[in-house]
Design a protein around this motif. Structure first.
Motif, short mmCIF file in Angstrom:
data_model
loop_
_atom_site.label_atom_id
_atom_site.label_comp_id
_atom_site.label_asym_id
_atom_site.label_seq_id
_atom_site.Cartn_x
_atom_site.Cartn_y
_atom_site.Cartn_z
N GLY A 132 5.92 -10.44 -0.79
CA GLY A 132 5.97 -10.84 -2.18
C GLY A 132 5.98 -12.35 -2.32
N GLY A 133 6.11 -12.82 -3.55
CA GLY A 133 6.12 -14.25 -3.79
C GLY A 133 7.28 -14.96 -3.13
N ASN A 134 8.44 -14.31 -3.08
CA ASN A 134 9.62 -14.94 -2.48
C ASN A 134 10.40 -13.96 -1.61
N PHE A 135 9.72 -12.95 -1.07
CA PHE A 135 10.43 -12.00 -0.22
C PHE A 135 9.43 -11.28 0.69
N ASN A 136 9.95 -10.73 1.77
CA ASN A 136 9.24 -9.78 2.62
C ASN A 136 10.09 -8.53 2.70
N ALA A 137 9.51 -7.38 2.47
CA ALA A 137 10.27 -6.13 2.48
C ALA A 137 9.57 -5.11 3.36
N SER A 138 10.30 -4.51 4.27
CA SER A 138 9.76 -3.48 5.13
C SER A 138 9.67 -2.16 4.36
N SER A 139 8.47 -1.59 4.34
CA SER A 139 8.23 -0.38 3.56
C SER A 139 7.84 0.78 4.47
N PRO A 140 8.73 1.75 4.67
CA PRO A 140 8.38 2.91 5.49
C PRO A 140 7.53 3.91 4.73
N MET A 141 6.75 4.68 5.48
CA MET A 141 5.99 5.76 4.87
C MET A 141 6.94 6.88 4.47
N GLN A 142 6.75 7.39 3.28
CA GLN A 142 7.55 8.51 2.79
C GLN A 142 6.66 9.39 1.93
N ALA A 167 -2.92 -0.14 2.79
CA ALA A 167 -1.87 -0.07 1.77
C ALA A 167 -2.48 -0.49 0.44
N CYS A 168 -2.67 0.47 -0.47
CA CYS A 168 -3.32 0.21 -1.76
C CYS A 168 -2.30 0.26 -2.89
N HIS A 169 -2.30 -0.77 -3.71
CA HIS A 169 -1.31 -0.92 -4.78
C HIS A 169 -1.32 0.29 -5.71
N SER A 170 -0.10 0.85 -5.94
CA SER A 170 0.03 2.01 -6.82
C SER A 170 1.22 1.89 -7.76
N GLY A 171 1.81 0.71 -7.85
CA GLY A 171 2.97 0.50 -8.70
C GLY A 171 3.79 -0.66 -8.18
N ALA A 172 4.92 -0.93 -8.82
CA ALA A 172 5.78 -2.04 -8.41
C ALA A 172 6.35 -1.77 -7.02
N ALA A 173 5.91 -2.53 -6.03
CA ALA A 173 6.36 -2.40 -4.64
C ALA A 173 6.05 -1.02 -4.05
N ILE A 174 5.02 -0.36 -4.58
CA ILE A 174 4.62 0.95 -4.09
C ILE A 174 3.14 0.90 -3.73
N GLU A 175 2.82 1.41 -2.55
CA GLU A 175 1.43 1.53 -2.10
C GLU A 175 1.17 2.96 -1.64
N THR A 176 -0.06 3.40 -1.79
CA THR A 176 -0.47 4.65 -1.17
C THR A 176 -1.35 4.32 0.02
N LEU A 177 -1.45 5.25 0.94
CA LEU A 177 -2.24 5.05 2.15
C LEU A 177 -3.68 5.49 1.87
N CYS A 178 -4.45 4.58 1.28
CA CYS A 178 -5.82 4.92 0.91
C CYS A 178 -6.75 4.72 2.10
#
Length: 214
Positions: free
Chosen positions: A109-119, A55-66
């Motif tokens: 994150g600093g004060n959260f965990n968020a489940s991120s599905p692939m889309q 999971a590579c950072h690509s924006g605010a709470a966005i990652e690409t599958l590098c």
């Protein structure tokens, strides 16, 4: 005074939105989750074959599958593979091992965990679709075959316009690894190609994606 009230109202709105967003994870709709695994690229191309996905950072709470083991302008060095999970619904018709379901990644994150599905993120000027990870209640449904390879199901074939719905499931493996510019970053990352044609991005190489236990 008006400015202070407006700022407070905006702050409350953002807080409520964030809370509603974070408390409506994909697990609400796909509650059965697998053990963690890694995703490995399989290809006849020796440069990408055997690389894992991260999971590579690509924006605010966005990652690409590098590709973890392939250099790119935004990731010149190798990085560890990311652990992923597979979430499926509780439906009796759903195979909890192979799907269909969602590939998910836990964004911390600093004060959260968020489940991120692939889309998928679509570019109307291209037939190459970027695979990304972003907090959401839903994502792109995928499945794994008996060999652990990732595919997308289709019952629709518009190359046969007289009978586009033939009632037969087709397993599509249109995965590629491409040098992609997304969100201000450039990674060699996972992509999906729309239709039966070749990717118009000349850097793309054909790959399969395999689930491997950690």
């Amino acid at each position: 005074m008006k400015s202070a009230i407006l700022a407070l109202a905006l702050s409350l709105a953002v807080t409520v939105t964030a809370q509603e967003f974070l408390y409506d994870p994909p697990e609400s709709y796909y509650p059965d989750q697998s053990e963690s695994f890694k995703l490995v690229v399989v290809s006849s191309n020796g440069t990408v074959n055997g690389s894992t996905l991260s999971a590579c950072h690509s924006g605010a709470a966005i990652e690409t599958l590098c590709l973890s083991n392939v250099g790119s302008p935004s990731k010149p060095s190798d990085i560890p593979a990311t652990p992923f999970n597979f979430n499926v619904s509780s439906s009796e018709t759903t195979n909890t091992t192979n799907g269909p379901g969602l590939i998910t990644y836990l964004l911390r994150g600093g004060n959260f965990n968020a489940s991120s599905p692939m889309q998928f993120s679509y570019n109307p000027g291209s037939n190459v679709v970027t695979a990304e990870l972003s907090p959401s209640a839903t994502g792109q449904e995928v499945s794994f075959d008996q060999n652990g390879l990732l595919y997308i199901s289709s019952y629709y074939d518009d190359t046969k316009p007289d009978v586009p719905f033939n009632g037969e499931l087709t397993k599509l493996y249109r995965w590629y690894a491409c040098n992609q510019y997304f969100g201000g970053y450039r990674y060699f990352s996972l992509a999906w190609v729309m239709g039966e044609g070749k990717p118009q991005n000349p850097t793309c190489v054909k790959v399969d994606v395999k689930r491997v236990a950690l």
